[in-house]
Design a protein around this motif. Structure first.
Motif, PDB file in Angstrom:
ATOM      1  N   ASP A 119       1.340 -10.258  57.043  1.00 16.15           N
ATOM      2  CA  ASP A 119       0.937 -11.338  56.165  1.00 16.15           C
ATOM      3  C   ASP A 119       1.739 -11.383  54.869  1.00 16.15           C
ATOM      4  OD1 ASP A 119      -0.786 -13.406  55.989  1.00 16.15           O
ATOM      5  OD2 ASP A 119      -2.584 -12.174  56.200  1.00 16.15           O
ATOM      6  N   TYR A 120       3.030 -11.580  54.914  1.00 12.95           N
ATOM      7  CA  TYR A 120       3.821 -11.602  53.682  1.00 12.95           C
ATOM      8  C   TYR A 120       4.617 -12.903  53.634  1.00 12.95           C
ATOM      9  CZ  TYR A 120       6.837  -9.956  49.899  1.00 12.95           C
ATOM     10  OH  TYR A 120       7.499  -9.825  48.712  1.00 12.95           O
TER      11      TYR A 120
ATOM     12  N   LEU B 110      -1.812  -9.363  50.539  1.00 13.92           N
ATOM     13  CA  LEU B 110      -0.723  -8.424  50.283  1.00 13.92           C
ATOM     14  C   LEU B 110       0.126  -8.806  49.072  1.00 13.92           C
ATOM     15  CD1 LEU B 110       0.926  -5.954  51.127  1.00 13.92           C
ATOM     16  CD2 LEU B 110       2.119  -7.390  52.775  1.00 13.92           C
ATOM     17  N   LYS B 111       0.493 -10.085  48.960  1.00 12.73           N
ATOM     18  CA  LYS B 111       1.381 -10.450  47.853  1.00 12.73           C
ATOM     19  C   LYS B 111       0.698 -10.230  46.502  1.00 12.73           C
ATOM     20  CE  LYS B 111       0.536 -15.380  46.961  1.00 12.73           C
ATOM     21  NZ  LYS B 111       0.065 -15.300  45.559  1.00 12.73           N
ATOM     22  N   ASP B 112      -0.616 -10.415  46.452  1.00  9.92           N
ATOM     23  CA  ASP B 112      -1.340 -10.187  45.208  1.00  9.92           C
ATOM     24  C   ASP B 112      -1.503  -8.703  44.933  1.00  9.92           C
ATOM     25  OD1 ASP B 112      -2.172 -13.090  44.579  1.00  9.92           O
ATOM     26  OD2 ASP B 112      -2.619 -12.793  46.689  1.00  9.92           O
ATOM     27  N   ALA B 113      -1.583  -7.907  46.010  1.00  4.97           N
ATOM     28  CA  ALA B 113      -1.610  -6.454  45.846  1.00  4.97           C
ATOM     29  C   ALA B 113      -0.281  -6.000  45.235  1.00  4.97           C
ATOM     30  CB  ALA B 113      -1.851  -5.763  47.186  1.00  4.97           C
TER      31      ALA B 113
ATOM     32  N   HIS C   7       8.792 -11.292  43.794  1.00  2.00           N
ATOM     33  CA  HIS C   7       8.765  -9.826  43.709  1.00  2.00           C
ATOM     34  C   HIS C   7      10.155  -9.222  43.534  1.00  2.00           C
ATOM     35  CE1 HIS C   7       4.777 -10.283  46.071  1.00  2.00           C
ATOM     36  NE2 HIS C   7       4.562 -10.310  44.775  1.00  2.00           N
ATOM     37  N   GLY C   8      11.050  -9.946  42.903  1.00  2.00           N
ATOM     38  CA  GLY C   8      12.312  -9.345  42.509  1.00  2.00           C
ATOM     39  C   GLY C   8      13.522  -9.660  43.355  1.00  2.00           C
ATOM     40  N   ALA C   9      13.331 -10.305  44.510  1.00  2.00           N
ATOM     41  CA  ALA C   9      14.480 -10.593  45.366  1.00  2.00           C
ATOM     42  C   ALA C   9      14.568 -12.082  45.681  1.00  2.00           C
ATOM     43  CB  ALA C   9      14.383  -9.812  46.674  1.00  2.00           C
TER      44      ALA C   9
ATOM     45  N   ASP D 213       2.274 -16.360  41.067  1.00  2.00           N
ATOM     46  CA  ASP D 213       2.454 -14.905  41.043  1.00  2.00           C
ATOM     47  C   ASP D 213       2.917 -14.399  39.677  1.00  2.00           C
ATOM     48  OD1 ASP D 213       2.114 -14.048  44.050  1.00  2.00           O
ATOM     49  OD2 ASP D 213       3.186 -15.943  44.023  1.00  2.00           O
ATOM     50  N   PRO D 214       2.043 -14.507  38.679  1.00  2.00           N
ATOM     51  CA  PRO D 214       2.440 -14.164  37.298  1.00  2.00           C
ATOM     52  C   PRO D 214       2.371 -12.668  37.018  1.00  2.00           C
ATOM     53  CG  PRO D 214       0.187 -14.992  37.316  1.00  2.00           C
ATOM     54  CD  PRO D 214       0.647 -14.960  38.746  1.00  2.00           C
ATOM     55  N   VAL D 215       3.409 -11.928  37.437  1.00  2.00           N
ATOM     56  CA  VAL D 215       3.344 -10.467  37.376  1.00  2.00           C
ATOM     57  C   VAL D 215       3.357  -9.887  35.966  1.00  2.00           C
ATOM     58  CG1 VAL D 215       4.320 -10.079  39.658  1.00  2.00           C
ATOM     59  CG2 VAL D 215       5.839 -10.242  37.704  1.00  2.00           C
ATOM     60  N   MET D 216       3.761 -10.699  34.971  1.00  2.00           N
ATOM     61  CA  MET D 216       3.780 -10.159  33.608  1.00  2.00           C
ATOM     62  C   MET D 216       2.513 -10.528  32.826  1.00  2.00           C
ATOM     63  SD  MET D 216       6.236  -8.199  32.567  1.00  2.00           S
ATOM     64  CE  MET D 216       6.599  -8.436  30.817  1.00  2.00           C
ATOM     65  N   ASP D 217       1.573 -11.202  33.491  1.00  2.00           N
ATOM     66  CA  ASP D 217       0.397 -11.655  32.763  1.00  2.00           C
ATOM     67  C   ASP D 217      -0.859 -10.873  33.090  1.00  2.00           C
ATOM     68  OD1 ASP D 217       1.311 -13.786  31.058  1.00  2.00           O
ATOM     69  OD2 ASP D 217       1.815 -14.866  32.886  1.00  2.00           O
TER      70      ASP D 217
END
Lengths: 413, 270, 74
Positions: free
Chosen positions: A328-329, A189-192, A303-305, B61-65
């Motif tokens: 699963d987070y 989920l986190k990768d999604a 994820h922003g928070a 978790d490299p969201v900008m890459d």
């Protein structure tokens, strides 16, 4: 995994209530020290647009009427509050009432938030929505709302989840959505969510990111909660009608925490009502393979928070594990972190391992901890013959679906 | 832009400017494929024409890459990369070159170590400062305090979607230079540089930034030439990471040399 | 939880608890079946050929048929 951090003293919520302040309608961006916008600058304008549109819509009787109409005539709200009479004997004689979010269209609470956000997407003039999904409930709800409102829909789903929930993949595709299997990172989920954010930053001009839980950057936590508040509002009125008084306790499972915050919100200011959140204990909190972010994580940003987060000592996200796909987070909505800190919500990880050792009656009773997933799930399917002998943990391990037995890369120490 | 005479990044860009060209900024992930190799690659960058070096911390978790950098950082983590090694990489490069070395990092690893502790160790290693892709000035109070305390550069990002108010606020909070994202998207090589980059650089200059460097999707000497005409620096990432992957240190040196040929503002024939 | 909340109460049925049933739980059927030891090693419901796995799609089916015919030819 880190040792649990100590929570501030448990009476803070009482003090809060005695002071006459309300815990309801917290608007963000911060919930105590949690929440905020830990996001790339590229997405800030889009977040501002969502926030602005949401706030205007919330104050617009026409929007509220439209939402209420969809809730009633499309989702099938209000959902029932059903008493599980035979379940009482497993709960010390207490009366157990199930808030039946399973009876909504698409089969879960997810539709509440999805309809609200999809309407906002239309208001913003977006023609495309993207979503992440774990087990597929949010993906199915998103695909359904997109079909209803004529929006293009792309759903990001971990490749492993796609395999395990192939029927939900087919269901989304039948509804006209494109499902993108995510093979990056831990493929969950986190990768999604990571891939959905990458899509959003690239296509933000015509795309709304329909985030499925009460986490992420402001305004998502407050906005997702708003669309789910209907759960608690209905439940509160229904229990008053059925029993003539407020409940002694309300409880829900917490992954990201959207169904939980939706139920809890209506009861936050009712100091007599105890509130419990159940986090996924996975293979047991001792194993490090779990998703108990509040109980065992420490504050961090994902994820922003800023919120409780399962992370290693380098700040790398630790993979979460839950027997129930969907919990699963590795983090949790920021408002839950705050409510746990001030003691208003009690959070407990549930797992088969802890159940096996839960001989002390003061600990969480076995009934509630047997599957290590959603308390609500257990309550929905009480065994027909009693008492049911619970499988020993070793048997549980061998009975797990095969994919779950494969040791996965974990940085937990 | 808050000025500080000690800004290593500003000094490096100004040196390039004095030579009548834009600065070249090269990105490499720390610990890819291992710590020593990333130090060697960084030195090769500096010796072949890079004025500033951006060392990325591999993060879960490299969201900008995009795919190239994701693959490299995932491999670095799988090879056992630890965040504290980034200080060894920075020290290893600054010990033998004059390049200003910045660390590019997602925010959680810094927060986990402690912002003050991280800043202190970065300064001790000779680092110039931080580039923070998922930290906006609005959330950066702790980092602003620590970077002032240790004399580090704060490179925030601006994007084509940034409003004039946000441009001004971000420029004020930055030190060293402002990182202009050329396109709405993630890192990775692209055929052409987006037309929005030039306008963004002009707007950022107008908002008060002395130095604006452009990154995202810059991979060829032609891209470098195009951007060097209007920006103070040109940032290359994925193409260099691909060079490490395909040809190791030698390939990094060669590509850097090719890229730096595009830096001069006047066309060669003039 | 119910036991804890009803501890020491003369009439435990005075205690009421709301549980949020967040979804239908189709996604968890395989997990629950495994928990109750209802599945064999192939993921079929014991004593049957009823699989909890998703049925094969046309592409997979034709691939399987192709493989079979190749094997037959050989």
């Amino acid at each position: 995994m880190d040792a649990p951090t100590s929570k501030p003293e448990q009476n803070a919520a009482d003090a809060f209530l005695q002071g006459g302040a309300s815990l309801r309608n917290a608007s963000g961006p911060y919930f105590g020290s949690y929440g905020g916008r830990w996001m790339p600058e590229s997405l800030i304008a889009a977040l501002d647009e969502v926030q602005d549109t949401f706030e205007k819509a919330k104050a617009d009787p026409e929007f509220i009427a439209q939402l209420n109409d969809l809730n009633k005539n499309y989702s099938g709200r209000p959902s029932l509050l059903t008493e599980a009479k035979r379940f009482s004997q497993h709960a010390g004689g207490a009366r157990i009432f199930l808030k039946r979010e399973d009876l909504n269209h698409t089969g879960s609470h997810k539709i509440n938030n999805v309809l609200g956000q999809a309407l906002l997407a239309k208001r913003m003039g977006k023609t495309r929505v993207i979503a992440e999904t774990g087990a597929g409930q949010h993906g199915v709800a998103s695909a359904t709302a997109a079909a209803l409102l004529g929006l293009e829909c792309v759903v990001y789903m971990g490749a492993e989840d796609c395999r395990r929930q192939a029927l939900n993949v087919a269901r989304m595709q039948l509804l006209g959505a494109t499902v993108v299997p995510v093979t990056n990172g831990s493929q969950t989920l986190k990768d999604a969510i990571n891939d959905a954010l990458r899509d959003w930053v690239t296509n933000v001009e015509n795309t709304h990111y329909l985030l499925g839980t009460a986490a992420g950057a402001h305004p998502f936590p407050a906005m997702v909660r708003f669309f789910h508040e209907v759960i608690g509002e209905e439940a509160r009125a229904q229990i008053l009608e059925q029993t003539g008084k407020l409940p002694d306790a309300v409880c829900a499972c917490i992954g990201g925490g959207s169904n939980a915050i939706g139920l809890f919100h209506a009861f936050l200011d009712d100091s007599s009502v105890k509130i419990y959140g159940f986090e996924a204990g996975g293979d047991g909190v001792e194993t490090g393979r779990h998703a108990a972010a509040i109980t065992l994580g420490r504050p961090g940003v994902l994820h922003g928070a800023r919120s409780y987060l399962m992370q290693d000592e380098d700040g790398q996200t630790v993979e979460s594990h839950s027997i129930s796909a969907g919990l699963d987070y590795p983090s949790v909505g920021p408002e839950h972190s705050y409510l746990a800190d001030i003691g208003r919500v009690s959070c407990t990880p549930t797992s088969p391992i802890s159940a096996a050792s839960a001989t002390n009656p003061s600990r969480t009773p076995k009934r509630w901890t047997r599957s290590g997933s959603c308390a609500a799930l257990k309550a929905s399917c009480p065994p027909s013959s009693l008492p049911t002998p619970w499988p020993a943990p070793s048997r549980w391990a061998s009975a797990l679906p095969k994919a779950r037995q494969t040791p996965r890369r974990s940085r937990s120490s | 832009m808050s000025e500080n005479t000690a800004s290593k990044a500003a000094a490096a860009i100004d040196r390039a400017k004095a030579e009548g060209r834009a600065a070249l900024i090269g990105y490499l992930p720390a610990g890819y494929p291992d710590v020593q190799a990333s130090i060697d690659a960084g030195i090769a960058l500096a010796r072949n024409g890079a004025d500033l070096i951006e060392i990325g911390i591999p993060y879960s978790d490299p969201v900008m890459d995009g795919p190239v950098i994701q693959a490299a950082t995932t491999e670095a983590i799988a090879n056992g990369f630890r965040v504290a090694s980034v200080f060894d990489v920075v020290a290893g490069i600054t010990a033998v070159t004059d390049a200003a070395v910045l660390v590019m990092t997602y925010w959680n690893p810094v927060m986990r170590m402690g912002v003050d502790e991280f800043s202190r160790r970065l300064a001790e290693a000779g680092g110039a400062g931080l580039i923070t892709p998922d930290l906006i000035p609005d959330e950066a109070a702790e980092w602003i305090e620590a970077s002032d305390k240790y004399g580090l550069d704060r490179v925030f990002l601006v994007a084509p979607s940034s409003t004039p108010e946000r441009l001004e606020m971000t420029v004020k909070a930055s030190r060293g230079f402002v990182y202009a994202v050329s396109i709405m998207g993630i890192t990775g090589t692209r055929q052409a540089v987006s037309g929005s980059a030039e306008k963004l650089v002009a707007d950022t200059h107008a908002a008060g930034a002395e130095r604006v460097c452009v990154g995202l999707g810059v991979s060829t000497p032609e891209h470098v030439r195009e951007i060097a005409a209007y920006a103070d620096g040109v940032i290359v990432g994925s193409a260099l990471v691909a060079a490490v992957r395909d040809g190791g240190v030698d390939a990094v040196g060669k590509l850097t040399k090719d890229l730096s040929a595009g830096l001069r503002r006047e066309p060669a024939q003039a | 939880m119910g036991q804890r909340l009803t501890e020491g109460k003369a009439d435990p049925s005075e205690v009421s608890i709301i549980v949020n049933l967040s979804g239908r739980g189709d996604k968890d059927v395989e997990t629950a079946a495994a928990w109750f030891d209802m599945l064999d090693e192939d993921g079929n419901v014991k004593g049957t050929t009823l699989s909890t796995r998703a049925p094969k799609g046309p592409a997979e089916r034709s691939a399987a048929e192709e493989q079979r015919s190749t094997e037959e030819q050989n």
